[in-house]
Write an enzyme that holds these catalytic residues in place. Structure first.
Site, PDB file in Angstrom:
ATOM      1  N   GLY A 235      12.814  -9.713  28.313  1.00 44.59           N
ATOM      2  CA  GLY A 235      12.919  -8.967  29.567  1.00 44.59           C
ATOM      3  C   GLY A 235      11.651  -8.169  29.827  1.00 44.59           C
ATOM      4  N   PHE A 236      11.198  -7.458  28.786  1.00 50.40           N
ATOM      5  CA  PHE A 236       9.947  -6.682  28.847  1.00 50.40           C
ATOM      6  C   PHE A 236       9.963  -5.643  29.952  1.00 50.40           C
ATOM      7  CE2 PHE A 236       8.989 -11.092  27.447  1.00 50.40           C
ATOM      8  CZ  PHE A 236       8.943 -10.811  26.100  1.00 50.40           C
ATOM      9  N   ILE A 463      17.794  -8.285  23.373  1.00 46.78           N
ATOM     10  CA  ILE A 463      16.909  -9.021  24.288  1.00 46.78           C
ATOM     11  C   ILE A 463      15.867  -9.814  23.507  1.00 46.78           C
ATOM     12  CG2 ILE A 463      17.341  -7.443  26.194  1.00 46.78           C
ATOM     13  CD1 ILE A 463      14.649  -6.102  25.663  1.00 46.78           C
ATOM     14  N   THR A 465      15.131  -8.735  20.396  1.00 52.02           N
ATOM     15  CA  THR A 465      14.534  -7.703  19.550  1.00 52.02           C
ATOM     16  C   THR A 465      15.123  -7.646  18.155  1.00 52.02           C
ATOM     17  OG1 THR A 465      16.116  -6.302  20.673  1.00 52.02           O
ATOM     18  CG2 THR A 465      13.854  -6.178  21.424  1.00 52.02           C
ATOM     19  N   GLY A 506      16.531   1.769  22.247  1.00 53.20           N
ATOM     20  CA  GLY A 506      17.817   1.186  21.888  1.00 53.20           C
ATOM     21  C   GLY A 506      18.354   1.657  20.554  1.00 53.20           C
ATOM     22  N   ARG A 582      11.251   5.267   9.870  1.00 55.18           N
ATOM     23  CA  ARG A 582      11.825   4.307   8.936  1.00 55.18           C
ATOM     24  C   ARG A 582      12.023   2.975   9.656  1.00 55.18           C
ATOM     25  NH1 ARG A 582      16.977   6.713   6.282  1.00 55.18           N
ATOM     26  NH2 ARG A 582      15.634   7.730   4.761  1.00 55.18           N
ATOM     27  N   LYS A 655      11.835   5.349  14.662  1.00 55.10           N
ATOM     28  CA  LYS A 655      11.237   5.499  15.984  1.00 55.10           C
ATOM     29  C   LYS A 655      11.263   4.120  16.651  1.00 55.10           C
ATOM     30  CE  LYS A 655       8.082   9.205  14.468  1.00 55.10           C
ATOM     31  NZ  LYS A 655       6.654   9.583  14.237  1.00 55.10           N
ATOM     32  N   GLY A 658       9.599  -1.410  19.955  1.00 56.46           N
ATOM     33  CA  GLY A 658       9.470  -2.553  20.855  1.00 56.46           C
ATOM     34  C   GLY A 658       8.175  -2.572  21.648  1.00 56.46           C
ATOM     35  N   GLU A 659       7.648  -1.395  21.937  1.00 57.98           N
ATOM     36  CA  GLU A 659       6.537  -1.334  22.889  1.00 57.98           C
ATOM     37  C   GLU A 659       5.209  -0.913  22.288  1.00 57.98           C
ATOM     38  OE1 GLU A 659       8.321  -0.203  27.032  1.00 57.98           O
ATOM     39  OE2 GLU A 659       9.604   0.602  25.477  1.00 57.98           O
TER      40      GLU A 659
HETATM   41 MO1  MOS Z   1      10.671  -1.698  28.245  1.00 53.26          MO
HETATM   42  S1  MOS Z   1       9.117  -1.939  29.610  1.00 53.26           S
HETATM   43  O1  MOS Z   1      11.107  -0.106  28.664  1.00 53.26           O
HETATM   44  O2  MOS Z   1      11.843  -2.835  28.676  1.00 53.26           O
END
Ligand code: MOS
Length: 693
Positions: A235-236, A463, A465, A506, A582, A655, A658-659
């Site tokens: 999705g990003f 998604i 992840t 998430g 962690r 923490k 994903g980004e």
């Molecule tokens: Mo991310 S750009 O907050 O799905």
């Protein structure tokens, strides 16, 4: 916090629980859910960028065998709320951007729907449009806040005065292009009404967000809408709630009882589900003769759509990144006749840190300092923006560990000094950061089912992840049972509500809810629960968020080769070192980091949505023209992390990951390309033509 969870399953490389289903093709994605008697939707998109629809002629389309309905602004069911002009699908004859839905065909097959959509004749009253972002526009404005809720501008000390009196200065402008989220699975929805109850199988990052948004548009109580999304193919940031979902639900209204299936084509995705705004960023840095920053200013110009404001927080990371007593950040927007921008992996941090970390490289050179040492020299003791201590901040450790592993000490700082077989060779570094975000609204239920097994329910979503796996590990540790005693249920709004899979929030949000439910369960039933015992919990408040600044950090190192004759650019080595609390699952975590770095590589070298101002649309709106990184661009790509204990962030000590991997990647590559060639490119992407002088 009430103390960290004792990690047993957490920290192990459990294989993806959904892996077998995915590789054997049995994991159902949105469009694949078996439904009876399904019909297919194909939209008609506006061929003008601004104006009004004056007539829609559906006669020919309606006559085609297999066509069930042609929806137009004149006959489409009314929504109760038209305030959000991105989502008010077929509610008026106004056109706000090229590609907007102006009609839709529902038919017995997708081929018939597509053929009939081509037969729909739309006439317009065309008005002049304006789709060009330029720094010299006289209509730039300051939004009330930038996403999601940060002050638009900040100023501390006397940045202009400090810059004027600084021993060393740089003043440069960097640009990033419009880029499009391109998850492998397109945006897809199956919509089915039964009376006034709606079921959506949707490819979404936020089942509850879609449920609440759709319920609001149709004037329904939220519990009349159910959203199901067990597997999502990426999705990003673009899979929130966009017009495609609304159109599917509207169309399903007029074919009552039959499910409407609607998957966007790749080309349609380029105008309907958002994109990363282009940016024009001016950065000024001032330093004393020891290379200590005295002034940082970061002034951003970006775009939004005239029909809806989306104000990316591009300069926000600059507020907290480096110690400088005098700082200013600003954001200005141009409202254009373009589709609405959206979240795209690392929104704000990703384009903003490209500019800041490029400027830091230029400043290190101007100060005669190694770029790793220059960053370490400007490490703040506390968050420069809030004055709060960091809950943990290990940027320096990432820089030092990365430098050691990458062989940085052997680096000759002189640019354009190495040549191998016609290739100019260089290395570069950049820092990464991403905030620890927690989004309220998540709850979980835990029930003992049988044979010592536990069903854990939350409408979280995976998604790609690793949510299925990581949440299972968290639940197992929170219940103090083995992972195979946990039956996780996610991806369905019939389960307890969950916040969106966005902002790398998430695991913090959902995991905290699961841990809370497990604590409730154990307090209620003690060590010997019985089948049927059940308890619920929710993400608790975390008072530490008021007392600490919470961010993840990283350092990225790149080796780049630029061909001396052709300008062709390759990245033989990319290494990311992260400090992100962690790590719940090293296997899925590494995949997250490397995946995001790959997207950063793609941003550095290729991604560029080219707006054709004559038509107001992206000219290269498919994978033939919109290039993304492939294996040929890269030699080795690796991500590692350092141990980080943070008792403040959440019960897992984790923490979001994903980004952060996309943040800084493009700057590291651009800095390495400068080291290789002596040519400083300040406009992404770093295409071959820019290195031929
Ligand atoms: Mo991310 S750009 O907050 O799905």
């Amino acid at each position: 916090m009430t103390g960290l969870l004792e990690p047993r399953a957490i920290g192990t490389s459990l294989e993806r629980l959904d892996g077998r289903a995915k590789v054997t093709g049995t994991a159902p994605y949105a469009f694949e859910h078996p439904v009876d008697n399904g019909v297919y939707l194909h939209p008609v998109q506006s061929s003008i960028a601004r104006g009004r629809i004056t007539a829609v002629d559906a006669t020919e389309a309606e006559a085609l065998d297999g066509v069930i309905a042609v929806l137009t602004p004149a006959n489409a069911p009314r929504l109760v709320s038209g305030d959000d002009r991105e989502l008010a699908v077929l509610q008026s004859d106004e056109v706000g951007f090229r590609g907007q839905f102006v009609a839709a065909v529902v038919a017995e097959s997708s081929e018939i729907a597509r053929q009939a959509a081509d037969m729909v004749g739309v006439t317009y009253d065309r008005q002049p449009h304006d789709t060009e972002l330029r720094a010299d526009r006289d209509d730039l404005y300051a939004p009330g806040v930038v996403n999601p809720d940060y002050p638009t501008d900040t100023s501390d000390g006397d940045p202009d005065g400090a810059f004027a009196s600084a021993a060393v200065t740089i003043d440069e402008t960097y640009t990033t292009p419009m880029e499009h989220n391109n998850p492998m699975e397109p945006h897809a929805t199956v919509a089915l009404w039964a009376g006034d109850a709606l079921t959506l199988y949707d490819s979404t990052q936020g089942p509850n967000l879609v449920r609440d948004g759709i319920a609001g548009l149709f004037g329904l109580p939220a519990d009349r809408v159910r959203v199901i999304a067990p597997h999502v193919g990426g999705g990003f940031g673009s899979k929130t709630l966009h017009a495609n979902v609304v159109l599917a639900a509207v169309a399903a209204r007029v074919v009552a009882g039959r499910p409407v299936k609607f998957a966007l084509t790749r080309q349609q995705m380029f105008s309907l589900v958002g994109y990363r705004t282009p940016t024009i960023q001016r950065i000024r840095l001032g330093a004393d003769s020891d290379g200590r920053l005295t002034a940082i200013t970061h002034d951003v110009i970006e775009q939004t759509s005239r029909i809806k404001e989306f104000a990316e927080q591009t300069a926000v990371p600059t507020r907290s990144m480096y110690a400088a007593p005098n700082r200013r950040t600003t954001h200005r927007l141009a409202a254009l006749d373009v589709p609405v921008p959206t979240w795209m992996r690392g929104p704000g941090e990703c384009p903003g840190m490209y500019a800041l970390e490029s400027a830091m490289d230029e400043m290190a050179l101007a100060c005669g300092l190694d770029p790793v040492e220059f960053r370490i020299r400007n490490e703040p003791d506390v968050d420069p923006e809030s004055g709060l201590p960091f809950s943990s901040r290990n940027l320096v450790a990432c820089l030092r560990e990365g430098a050691r592993r990458f062989g940085w000490e052997r680096r000759d700082p002189i640019p354009a000094a190495r040549r191998e077989d016609g290739w100019l060779v260089g290395t570069g570094v950049a820092a990464s950061t991403f905030p620890v975000i927690r989004i309220p609204g998540s709850a979980a239920t835990i029930r003992r089912v049988h044979d010592g097994r536990y069903r854990v329910e939350i409408a979280a979503v995976d998604i790609g992840t690793g949510t299925w796996t990581a949440l299972t590990q968290i639940a197992a540790d929170a219940l103090d049972v083995p992972v195979d005693a946990v039956d996780l249920q996610i991806g369905d709004t019939a389960l307890p509500p969950a916040s969106v899979a966005g902002g790398s929030s998430g695991i913090t949000s959902w995991g905290s809810a699961v841990v809370d439910a497990a604590r409730e369960f154990r307090e209620k039933y003690g060590p010997d629960p019985e089948d049927g015992d059940e308890a619920g919990g929710a993400m608790p408040d975390n008072p530490d968020t008021e007392r600490f600044a919470m961010h993840a950090y990283g350092a990225q190192f790149a080796e780049v080769r630029v061909h001396a004759d052709t300008g062709e650019i390759r990245v033989p080595r990319l290494l990311g070192v992260f400090a992100a609390g962690r790590i719940i699952n090293p296997r899925t975590a590494r995949s997250q980091f490397v995946g995001a770095m790959t997207m950063g590589l793609s941003m550095a070298l290729h991604e560029d949505s080219v707006m054709d101002p004559r038509f107001g649309q992206v000219a290269n709106h498919d994978f033939a023209g919109y290039h993304i990184a492939t294996n040929a661009d890269i030699g080795s790509i690796d991500a590692i992390w350092i141990e980080e204990d943070d008792p403040h962030v959440n019960a897992m000590g984790s923490k979001g990951i994903g980004e952060i991997g996309i943040v800084g990647t493009a700057a590291a590559i651009a800095n390495a390309a400068h080291h290789a060639t002596g040519i400083r490119i300040r406009d992404l992407p770093l295409t071959a033509d820019k290195y031929i002088r």
